[in-house]
Design a protein around this motif. Structure first.
Motif, PDB file in Angstrom:
ATOM      1  N   PHE A  38       0.825  -1.210   0.000  1.00 50.97           N
ATOM      2  CA  PHE A  38       0.000   0.000   0.000  1.00 50.97           C
ATOM      3  C   PHE A  38       0.860   1.261   0.000  1.00 50.97           C
ATOM      4  O   PHE A  38       0.473   2.283  -0.588  1.00 50.97           O
ATOM      5  CB  PHE A  38      -0.942  -0.011   1.196  1.00 50.97           C
ATOM      6  N   ILE A  39       2.017   1.212   0.661  1.00 45.80           N
ATOM      7  CA  ILE A  39       2.922   2.368   0.647  1.00 45.80           C
ATOM      8  C   ILE A  39       3.337   2.699  -0.785  1.00 45.80           C
ATOM      9  O   ILE A  39       3.359   3.858  -1.203  1.00 45.80           O
ATOM     10  CB  ILE A  39       4.165   2.092   1.520  1.00 45.80           C
ATOM     11  N   VAL A  40       3.653   1.667  -1.561  1.00 46.05           N
ATOM     12  CA  VAL A  40       4.058   1.884  -2.945  1.00 46.05           C
ATOM     13  C   VAL A  40       2.899   2.434  -3.771  1.00 46.05           C
ATOM     14  O   VAL A  40       3.077   3.347  -4.588  1.00 46.05           O
ATOM     15  CB  VAL A  40       4.578   0.564  -3.557  1.00 46.05           C
ATOM     16  N   ILE A  41       1.705   1.891  -3.556  1.00 48.13           N
ATOM     17  CA  ILE A  41       0.552   2.355  -4.327  1.00 48.13           C
ATOM     18  C   ILE A  41       0.322   3.849  -4.115  1.00 48.13           C
ATOM     19  O   ILE A  41       0.095   4.604  -5.071  1.00 48.13           O
ATOM     20  CB  ILE A  41      -0.705   1.551  -3.951  1.00 48.13           C
ATOM     21  N   VAL A  42       0.407   4.297  -2.852  1.00 51.04           N
ATOM     22  CA  VAL A  42       0.123   5.715  -2.588  1.00 51.04           C
ATOM     23  C   VAL A  42       1.335   6.611  -2.813  1.00 51.04           C
ATOM     24  O   VAL A  42       1.205   7.723  -3.336  1.00 51.04           O
ATOM     25  CB  VAL A  42      -0.431   5.918  -1.155  1.00 51.04           C
ATOM     26  N   MET A  43       2.538   6.152  -2.455  1.00 44.43           N
ATOM     27  CA  MET A  43       3.707   7.018  -2.523  1.00 44.43           C
ATOM     28  C   MET A  43       4.404   6.966  -3.875  1.00 44.43           C
ATOM     29  O   MET A  43       5.361   7.704  -4.114  1.00 44.43           O
ATOM     30  CB  MET A  43       4.684   6.688  -1.394  1.00 44.43           C
ATOM     31  N   THR A  44       3.931   6.089  -4.748  1.00 41.44           N
ATOM     32  CA  THR A  44       4.400   6.083  -6.128  1.00 41.44           C
ATOM     33  C   THR A  44       3.219   6.261  -7.079  1.00 41.44           C
ATOM     34  O   THR A  44       3.159   7.209  -7.849  1.00 41.44           O
ATOM     35  CB  THR A  44       5.153   4.781  -6.456  1.00 41.44           C
ATOM     36  N   GLY A  45       2.242   5.360  -6.989  1.00 41.24           N
ATOM     37  CA  GLY A  45       1.131   5.388  -7.928  1.00 41.24           C
ATOM     38  C   GLY A  45       0.205   6.574  -7.783  1.00 41.24           C
ATOM     39  O   GLY A  45      -0.415   7.009  -8.760  1.00 41.24           O
ATOM     40  N   LEU A  46       0.073   7.111  -6.568  1.00 42.32           N
ATOM     41  CA  LEU A  46      -0.794   8.265  -6.331  1.00 42.32           C
ATOM     42  C   LEU A  46       0.009   9.520  -6.037  1.00 42.32           C
ATOM     43  O   LEU A  46      -0.509  10.486  -5.492  1.00 42.32           O
ATOM     44  CB  LEU A  46      -1.762   7.976  -5.173  1.00 42.32           C
ATOM     45  N   ASP A  47       1.279   9.508  -6.399  1.00 43.66           N
ATOM     46  CA  ASP A  47       2.192  10.607  -6.111  1.00 43.66           C
ATOM     47  C   ASP A  47       2.607  11.273  -7.418  1.00 43.66           C
ATOM     48  O   ASP A  47       3.176  10.616  -8.299  1.00 43.66           O
ATOM     49  CB  ASP A  47       3.422  10.070  -5.358  1.00 43.66           C
ATOM     50  N   TRP A  86      -5.488  -5.803  22.679  1.00 42.47           N
ATOM     51  CA  TRP A  86      -4.706  -6.863  23.311  1.00 42.47           C
ATOM     52  C   TRP A  86      -3.201  -6.799  22.983  1.00 42.47           C
ATOM     53  O   TRP A  86      -2.574  -7.803  22.643  1.00 42.47           O
ATOM     54  CB  TRP A  86      -5.262  -8.237  22.894  1.00 42.47           C
ATOM     55  N   GLY A  87      -2.659  -5.605  23.063  1.00 44.39           N
ATOM     56  CA  GLY A  87      -1.227  -5.434  22.869  1.00 44.39           C
ATOM     57  C   GLY A  87      -0.787  -5.200  21.435  1.00 44.39           C
ATOM     58  O   GLY A  87       0.407  -5.079  21.165  1.00 44.39           O
ATOM     59  N   TYR A  88      -1.745  -5.124  20.515  1.00 48.72           N
ATOM     60  CA  TYR A  88      -1.409  -4.925  19.103  1.00 48.72           C
ATOM     61  C   TYR A  88      -0.860  -3.514  18.890  1.00 48.72           C
ATOM     62  O   TYR A  88      -1.440  -2.539  19.356  1.00 48.72           O
ATOM     63  CB  TYR A  88      -2.650  -5.127  18.231  1.00 48.72           C
ATOM     64  N   ARG A  89       0.262  -3.436  18.160  1.00 48.86           N
ATOM     65  CA  ARG A  89       0.864  -2.142  17.856  1.00 48.86           C
ATOM     66  C   ARG A  89       0.846  -1.905  16.343  1.00 48.86           C
ATOM     67  O   ARG A  89       1.287  -2.756  15.574  1.00 48.86           O
ATOM     68  CB  ARG A  89       2.301  -2.079  18.354  1.00 48.86           C
ATOM     69  N   PHE A  90       0.348  -0.751  15.949  1.00 46.93           N
ATOM     70  CA  PHE A  90       0.338  -0.413  14.539  1.00 46.93           C
ATOM     71  C   PHE A  90       1.738  -0.056  14.066  1.00 46.93           C
ATOM     72  O   PHE A  90       2.500   0.624  14.766  1.00 46.93           O
ATOM     73  CB  PHE A  90      -0.600   0.766  14.265  1.00 46.93           C
ATOM     74  N   GLY A  91       2.084  -0.523  12.875  1.00 46.71           N
ATOM     75  CA  GLY A  91       3.296  -0.105  12.193  1.00 46.71           C
ATOM     76  C   GLY A  91       2.910   0.672  10.950  1.00 46.71           C
ATOM     77  O   GLY A  91       2.013   1.513  10.965  1.00 46.71           O
ATOM     78  N   PHE A  92       3.552   0.345   9.836  1.00 46.09           N
ATOM     79  CA  PHE A  92       3.242   1.029   8.583  1.00 46.09           C
ATOM     80  C   PHE A  92       1.799   0.797   8.138  1.00 46.09           C
ATOM     81  O   PHE A  92       1.264   1.557   7.337  1.00 46.09           O
ATOM     82  CB  PHE A  92       4.179   0.542   7.473  1.00 46.09           C
ATOM     83  N   GLU A  93       1.176  -0.281   8.663  1.00 40.94           N
ATOM     84  CA  GLU A  93      -0.170  -0.616   8.200  1.00 40.94           C
ATOM     85  C   GLU A  93      -1.224   0.401   8.632  1.00 40.94           C
ATOM     86  O   GLU A  93      -2.394   0.301   8.243  1.00 40.94           O
ATOM     87  CB  GLU A  93      -0.578  -2.022   8.665  1.00 40.94           C
TER      88      GLU A  93
END
Length: 490
Positions: A243-252, A454-461
């Motif tokens: 998704f990073i590539v889609i937005v930071m390349t394809g939608l950039d 329950w302890g879940y940490r968000f990253g790039f997602e």
């Protein structure tokens, strides 16, 4: 490293860029700055985009991050391959079919005025913040190894370098950038490969096979993390990478403007295919360099800096040979300014087409003069933003700006996903509200996720959640009327 030698190297480098600019600025048409006359060879675009994708931060941080998270970053890179496939098969055909200069023009035809301006605004905001801070971080390294020795204050050194970028891009625009990016990618990759060779030689590694085995046997080369709670979990990073590539390349606009200089859709798709292969290989080389840097420090009992990002600059300028230092300076300069020059061109293009409607309201002579003023304006904006980051001088604030820049792509993801995968129109005047609400809700989820999930940490997602919330907001704003045939997802 000798400051006079460093000055000679950087001066020679910019003289080469000016030569390229002079050669590519001949026989200009009124659209050359924005489209490169759509005559760029696809293989040139593919190679040059490597330099624009791997900024100065990547040049320093990816090898350094190996000391903190091993090879886990490669999980993100593997996700890139999926994202580039989506761009090549879904987005590029759309852009070429509509013959777009600014890719955000699609949003006007699909949804309306406010959706169009919202998309363009979020791109300009994100790119201005992101590129300014990337140049700032690398400018700090150049200030330390060069300008401080000559007593040149930071503001003046930044003004000089940003001014040089303006000079070699203000006439040829994207046509010049395509060529300069190629040279800058060459210097960047040369710096990495030479560094690997010299470190391998110091460690008595005499063959590529031995080099591969040395890197593979290191605990730091561990590539996959299956702990679902961690931000570096494989599935989180893989899908985030896509998704990073889609937005930071394809939608950039910055990245797509280069693709749209190719002669036709087929060439642009070939460019994307080979660019993907090269980028995956290059990132693996950067990670291998990281392992070798830490091995070199361990063997020679060199203390590793508290900030692992400082390891490569420290070794290259203080412990390696003069030749290695020169190559590093060339590499980091290329990494910094290959991103900055294309960003200035893309910001100018987006503002001229998306806000000033330069193609509709001005004749040829007026549009050229206006474009030059806008280009100079964004050059000064980037300069001032760099000075602001220097004045703040707080790493936590800088990291926060990076996070904010990342959050701004979520609304773009939601807008394009809704446009491509549904046939609904929306209540256009409310789209800016949805575009502000989605990142704010995403931040609230990220700040409280460990307590709520329950302890879940968000990253790039977090980008995926941001885009999903924007999509849901548009669903609530949908109207019964379908999209016009030209902008229909089918």
């Amino acid at each position: 490293m000798d400051s006079k030698l460093t000055l000679i190297v950087i001066t020679s480098y910019f003289l080469l860029l000016f030569l390229v600019s002079w050669l590519t600025s001949k026989n200009l048409s009124s659209d050359t700055f924005f489209t490169g006359d759509r005559k760029s060879p696809w293989f040139l675009v593919a190679f040059g985009m490597i330099g624009a994708s791997l900024s100065g931060v990547t040049f320093i941080s990816v090898p350094g991050e190996v000391g903190n998270t091993n090879f886990y970053y490669f999980q993100v890179v593997l996700g890139y391959t999926v994202g580039y496939a989506v761009i090549a098969t879904l987005l590029l055909p759309l852009y070429y079919r509509l013959n777009l200069v600014s890719i955000y023009t699609y949003l006007e035809g699909r949804f309306g005025f406010w959706s169009y301006k919202t998309g363009a605004f979020f791109f300009i905001l994100s790119r201005t913040l992101g590129s300014s801070i990337r140049v700032f971080l690398v400018a700090g390294v150049l200030q330390l190894i060069l300008f401080d020795h000559w007593g040149i204050p930071f503001w003046l050194s930044v003004l000089i370098t940003v001014g040089l970028i303006w000079l070699y891009t203000h006439r040829g625009g994207i046509k010049t950038v395509v060529w300069t990016d190629t040279f800058q990618t060459f210097f960047m990759l040369s710096a990495v490969l030479v560094s690997i060779y010299l470190i391998a030689k110091d460690l008595d590694i005499t063959s590529i096979h031995q080099l591969v085995n040395t890197v593979a046997s290191e605990p730091r080369s561990s590539m996959f993390n299956w702990d679902w709670k961690e931000g570096t979990n494989f599935f989180k990073q893989f899908f985030s990478g896509a998704f990073i590539v889609i937005v930071m390349t394809g939608l950039d606009q910055d990245m797509m403007q280069k693709n749209l200089t190719c002669r036709n859709l087929r060439d642009a798709q070939k460019n994307m295919f080979w660019f993907t292969i090269i980028l995956v290989a290059v990132n693996l080389v950067f990670l291998a360099l990281g392992v070798l840097l830490f091995l070199h420090a361990d063997v020679n009992q060199i203390p590793v800096p508290e900030r692992t990002d400082d390891l490569y600059p420290m070794l290259a300028t203080s412990y390696f040979s003069a030749f290695a230092g020169i190559v590093f300076v060339l590499g980091i300069t290329a990494a910094a300014y290959s991103s900055a020059d294309s960003t200035l061109t893309a910001l100018t293009t987006s503002f001229c087409y998306d806000f000033l409607q330069i193609d509709k309201h001005y004749d040829k002579k007026e549009s050229i003069q206006l474009r030059k003023k806008v280009h100079l304006f964004f050059t000064m904006v980037v300069f001032l933003m760099i000075l602001v980051f220097r004045w703040v001088n707080d790493q936590s604030v800088i990291n926060a700006v990076f996070i904010i820049a990342g959050y701004t792509y979520g609304p773009l993801l939601g807008l394009y996903a809704f446009g491509l995968f549904t046939e609904y129109r929306v209540k256009d005047r409310w789209v800016p509200v949805a575009a502000v609400t989605a990142p704010l809700l995403s931040y609230i989820f990220a700040a409280n996720s460990e307590n709520w999930f329950w302890g879940y940490r968000f990253g790039f997602e977090i980008l995926i959640l941001n885009g999903l919330l924007m999509f849901l907001g548009l669903w609530l704003l949908r109207e019964k009327e379908n999209a016009t045939e030209m902008f229909s997802p089918r």
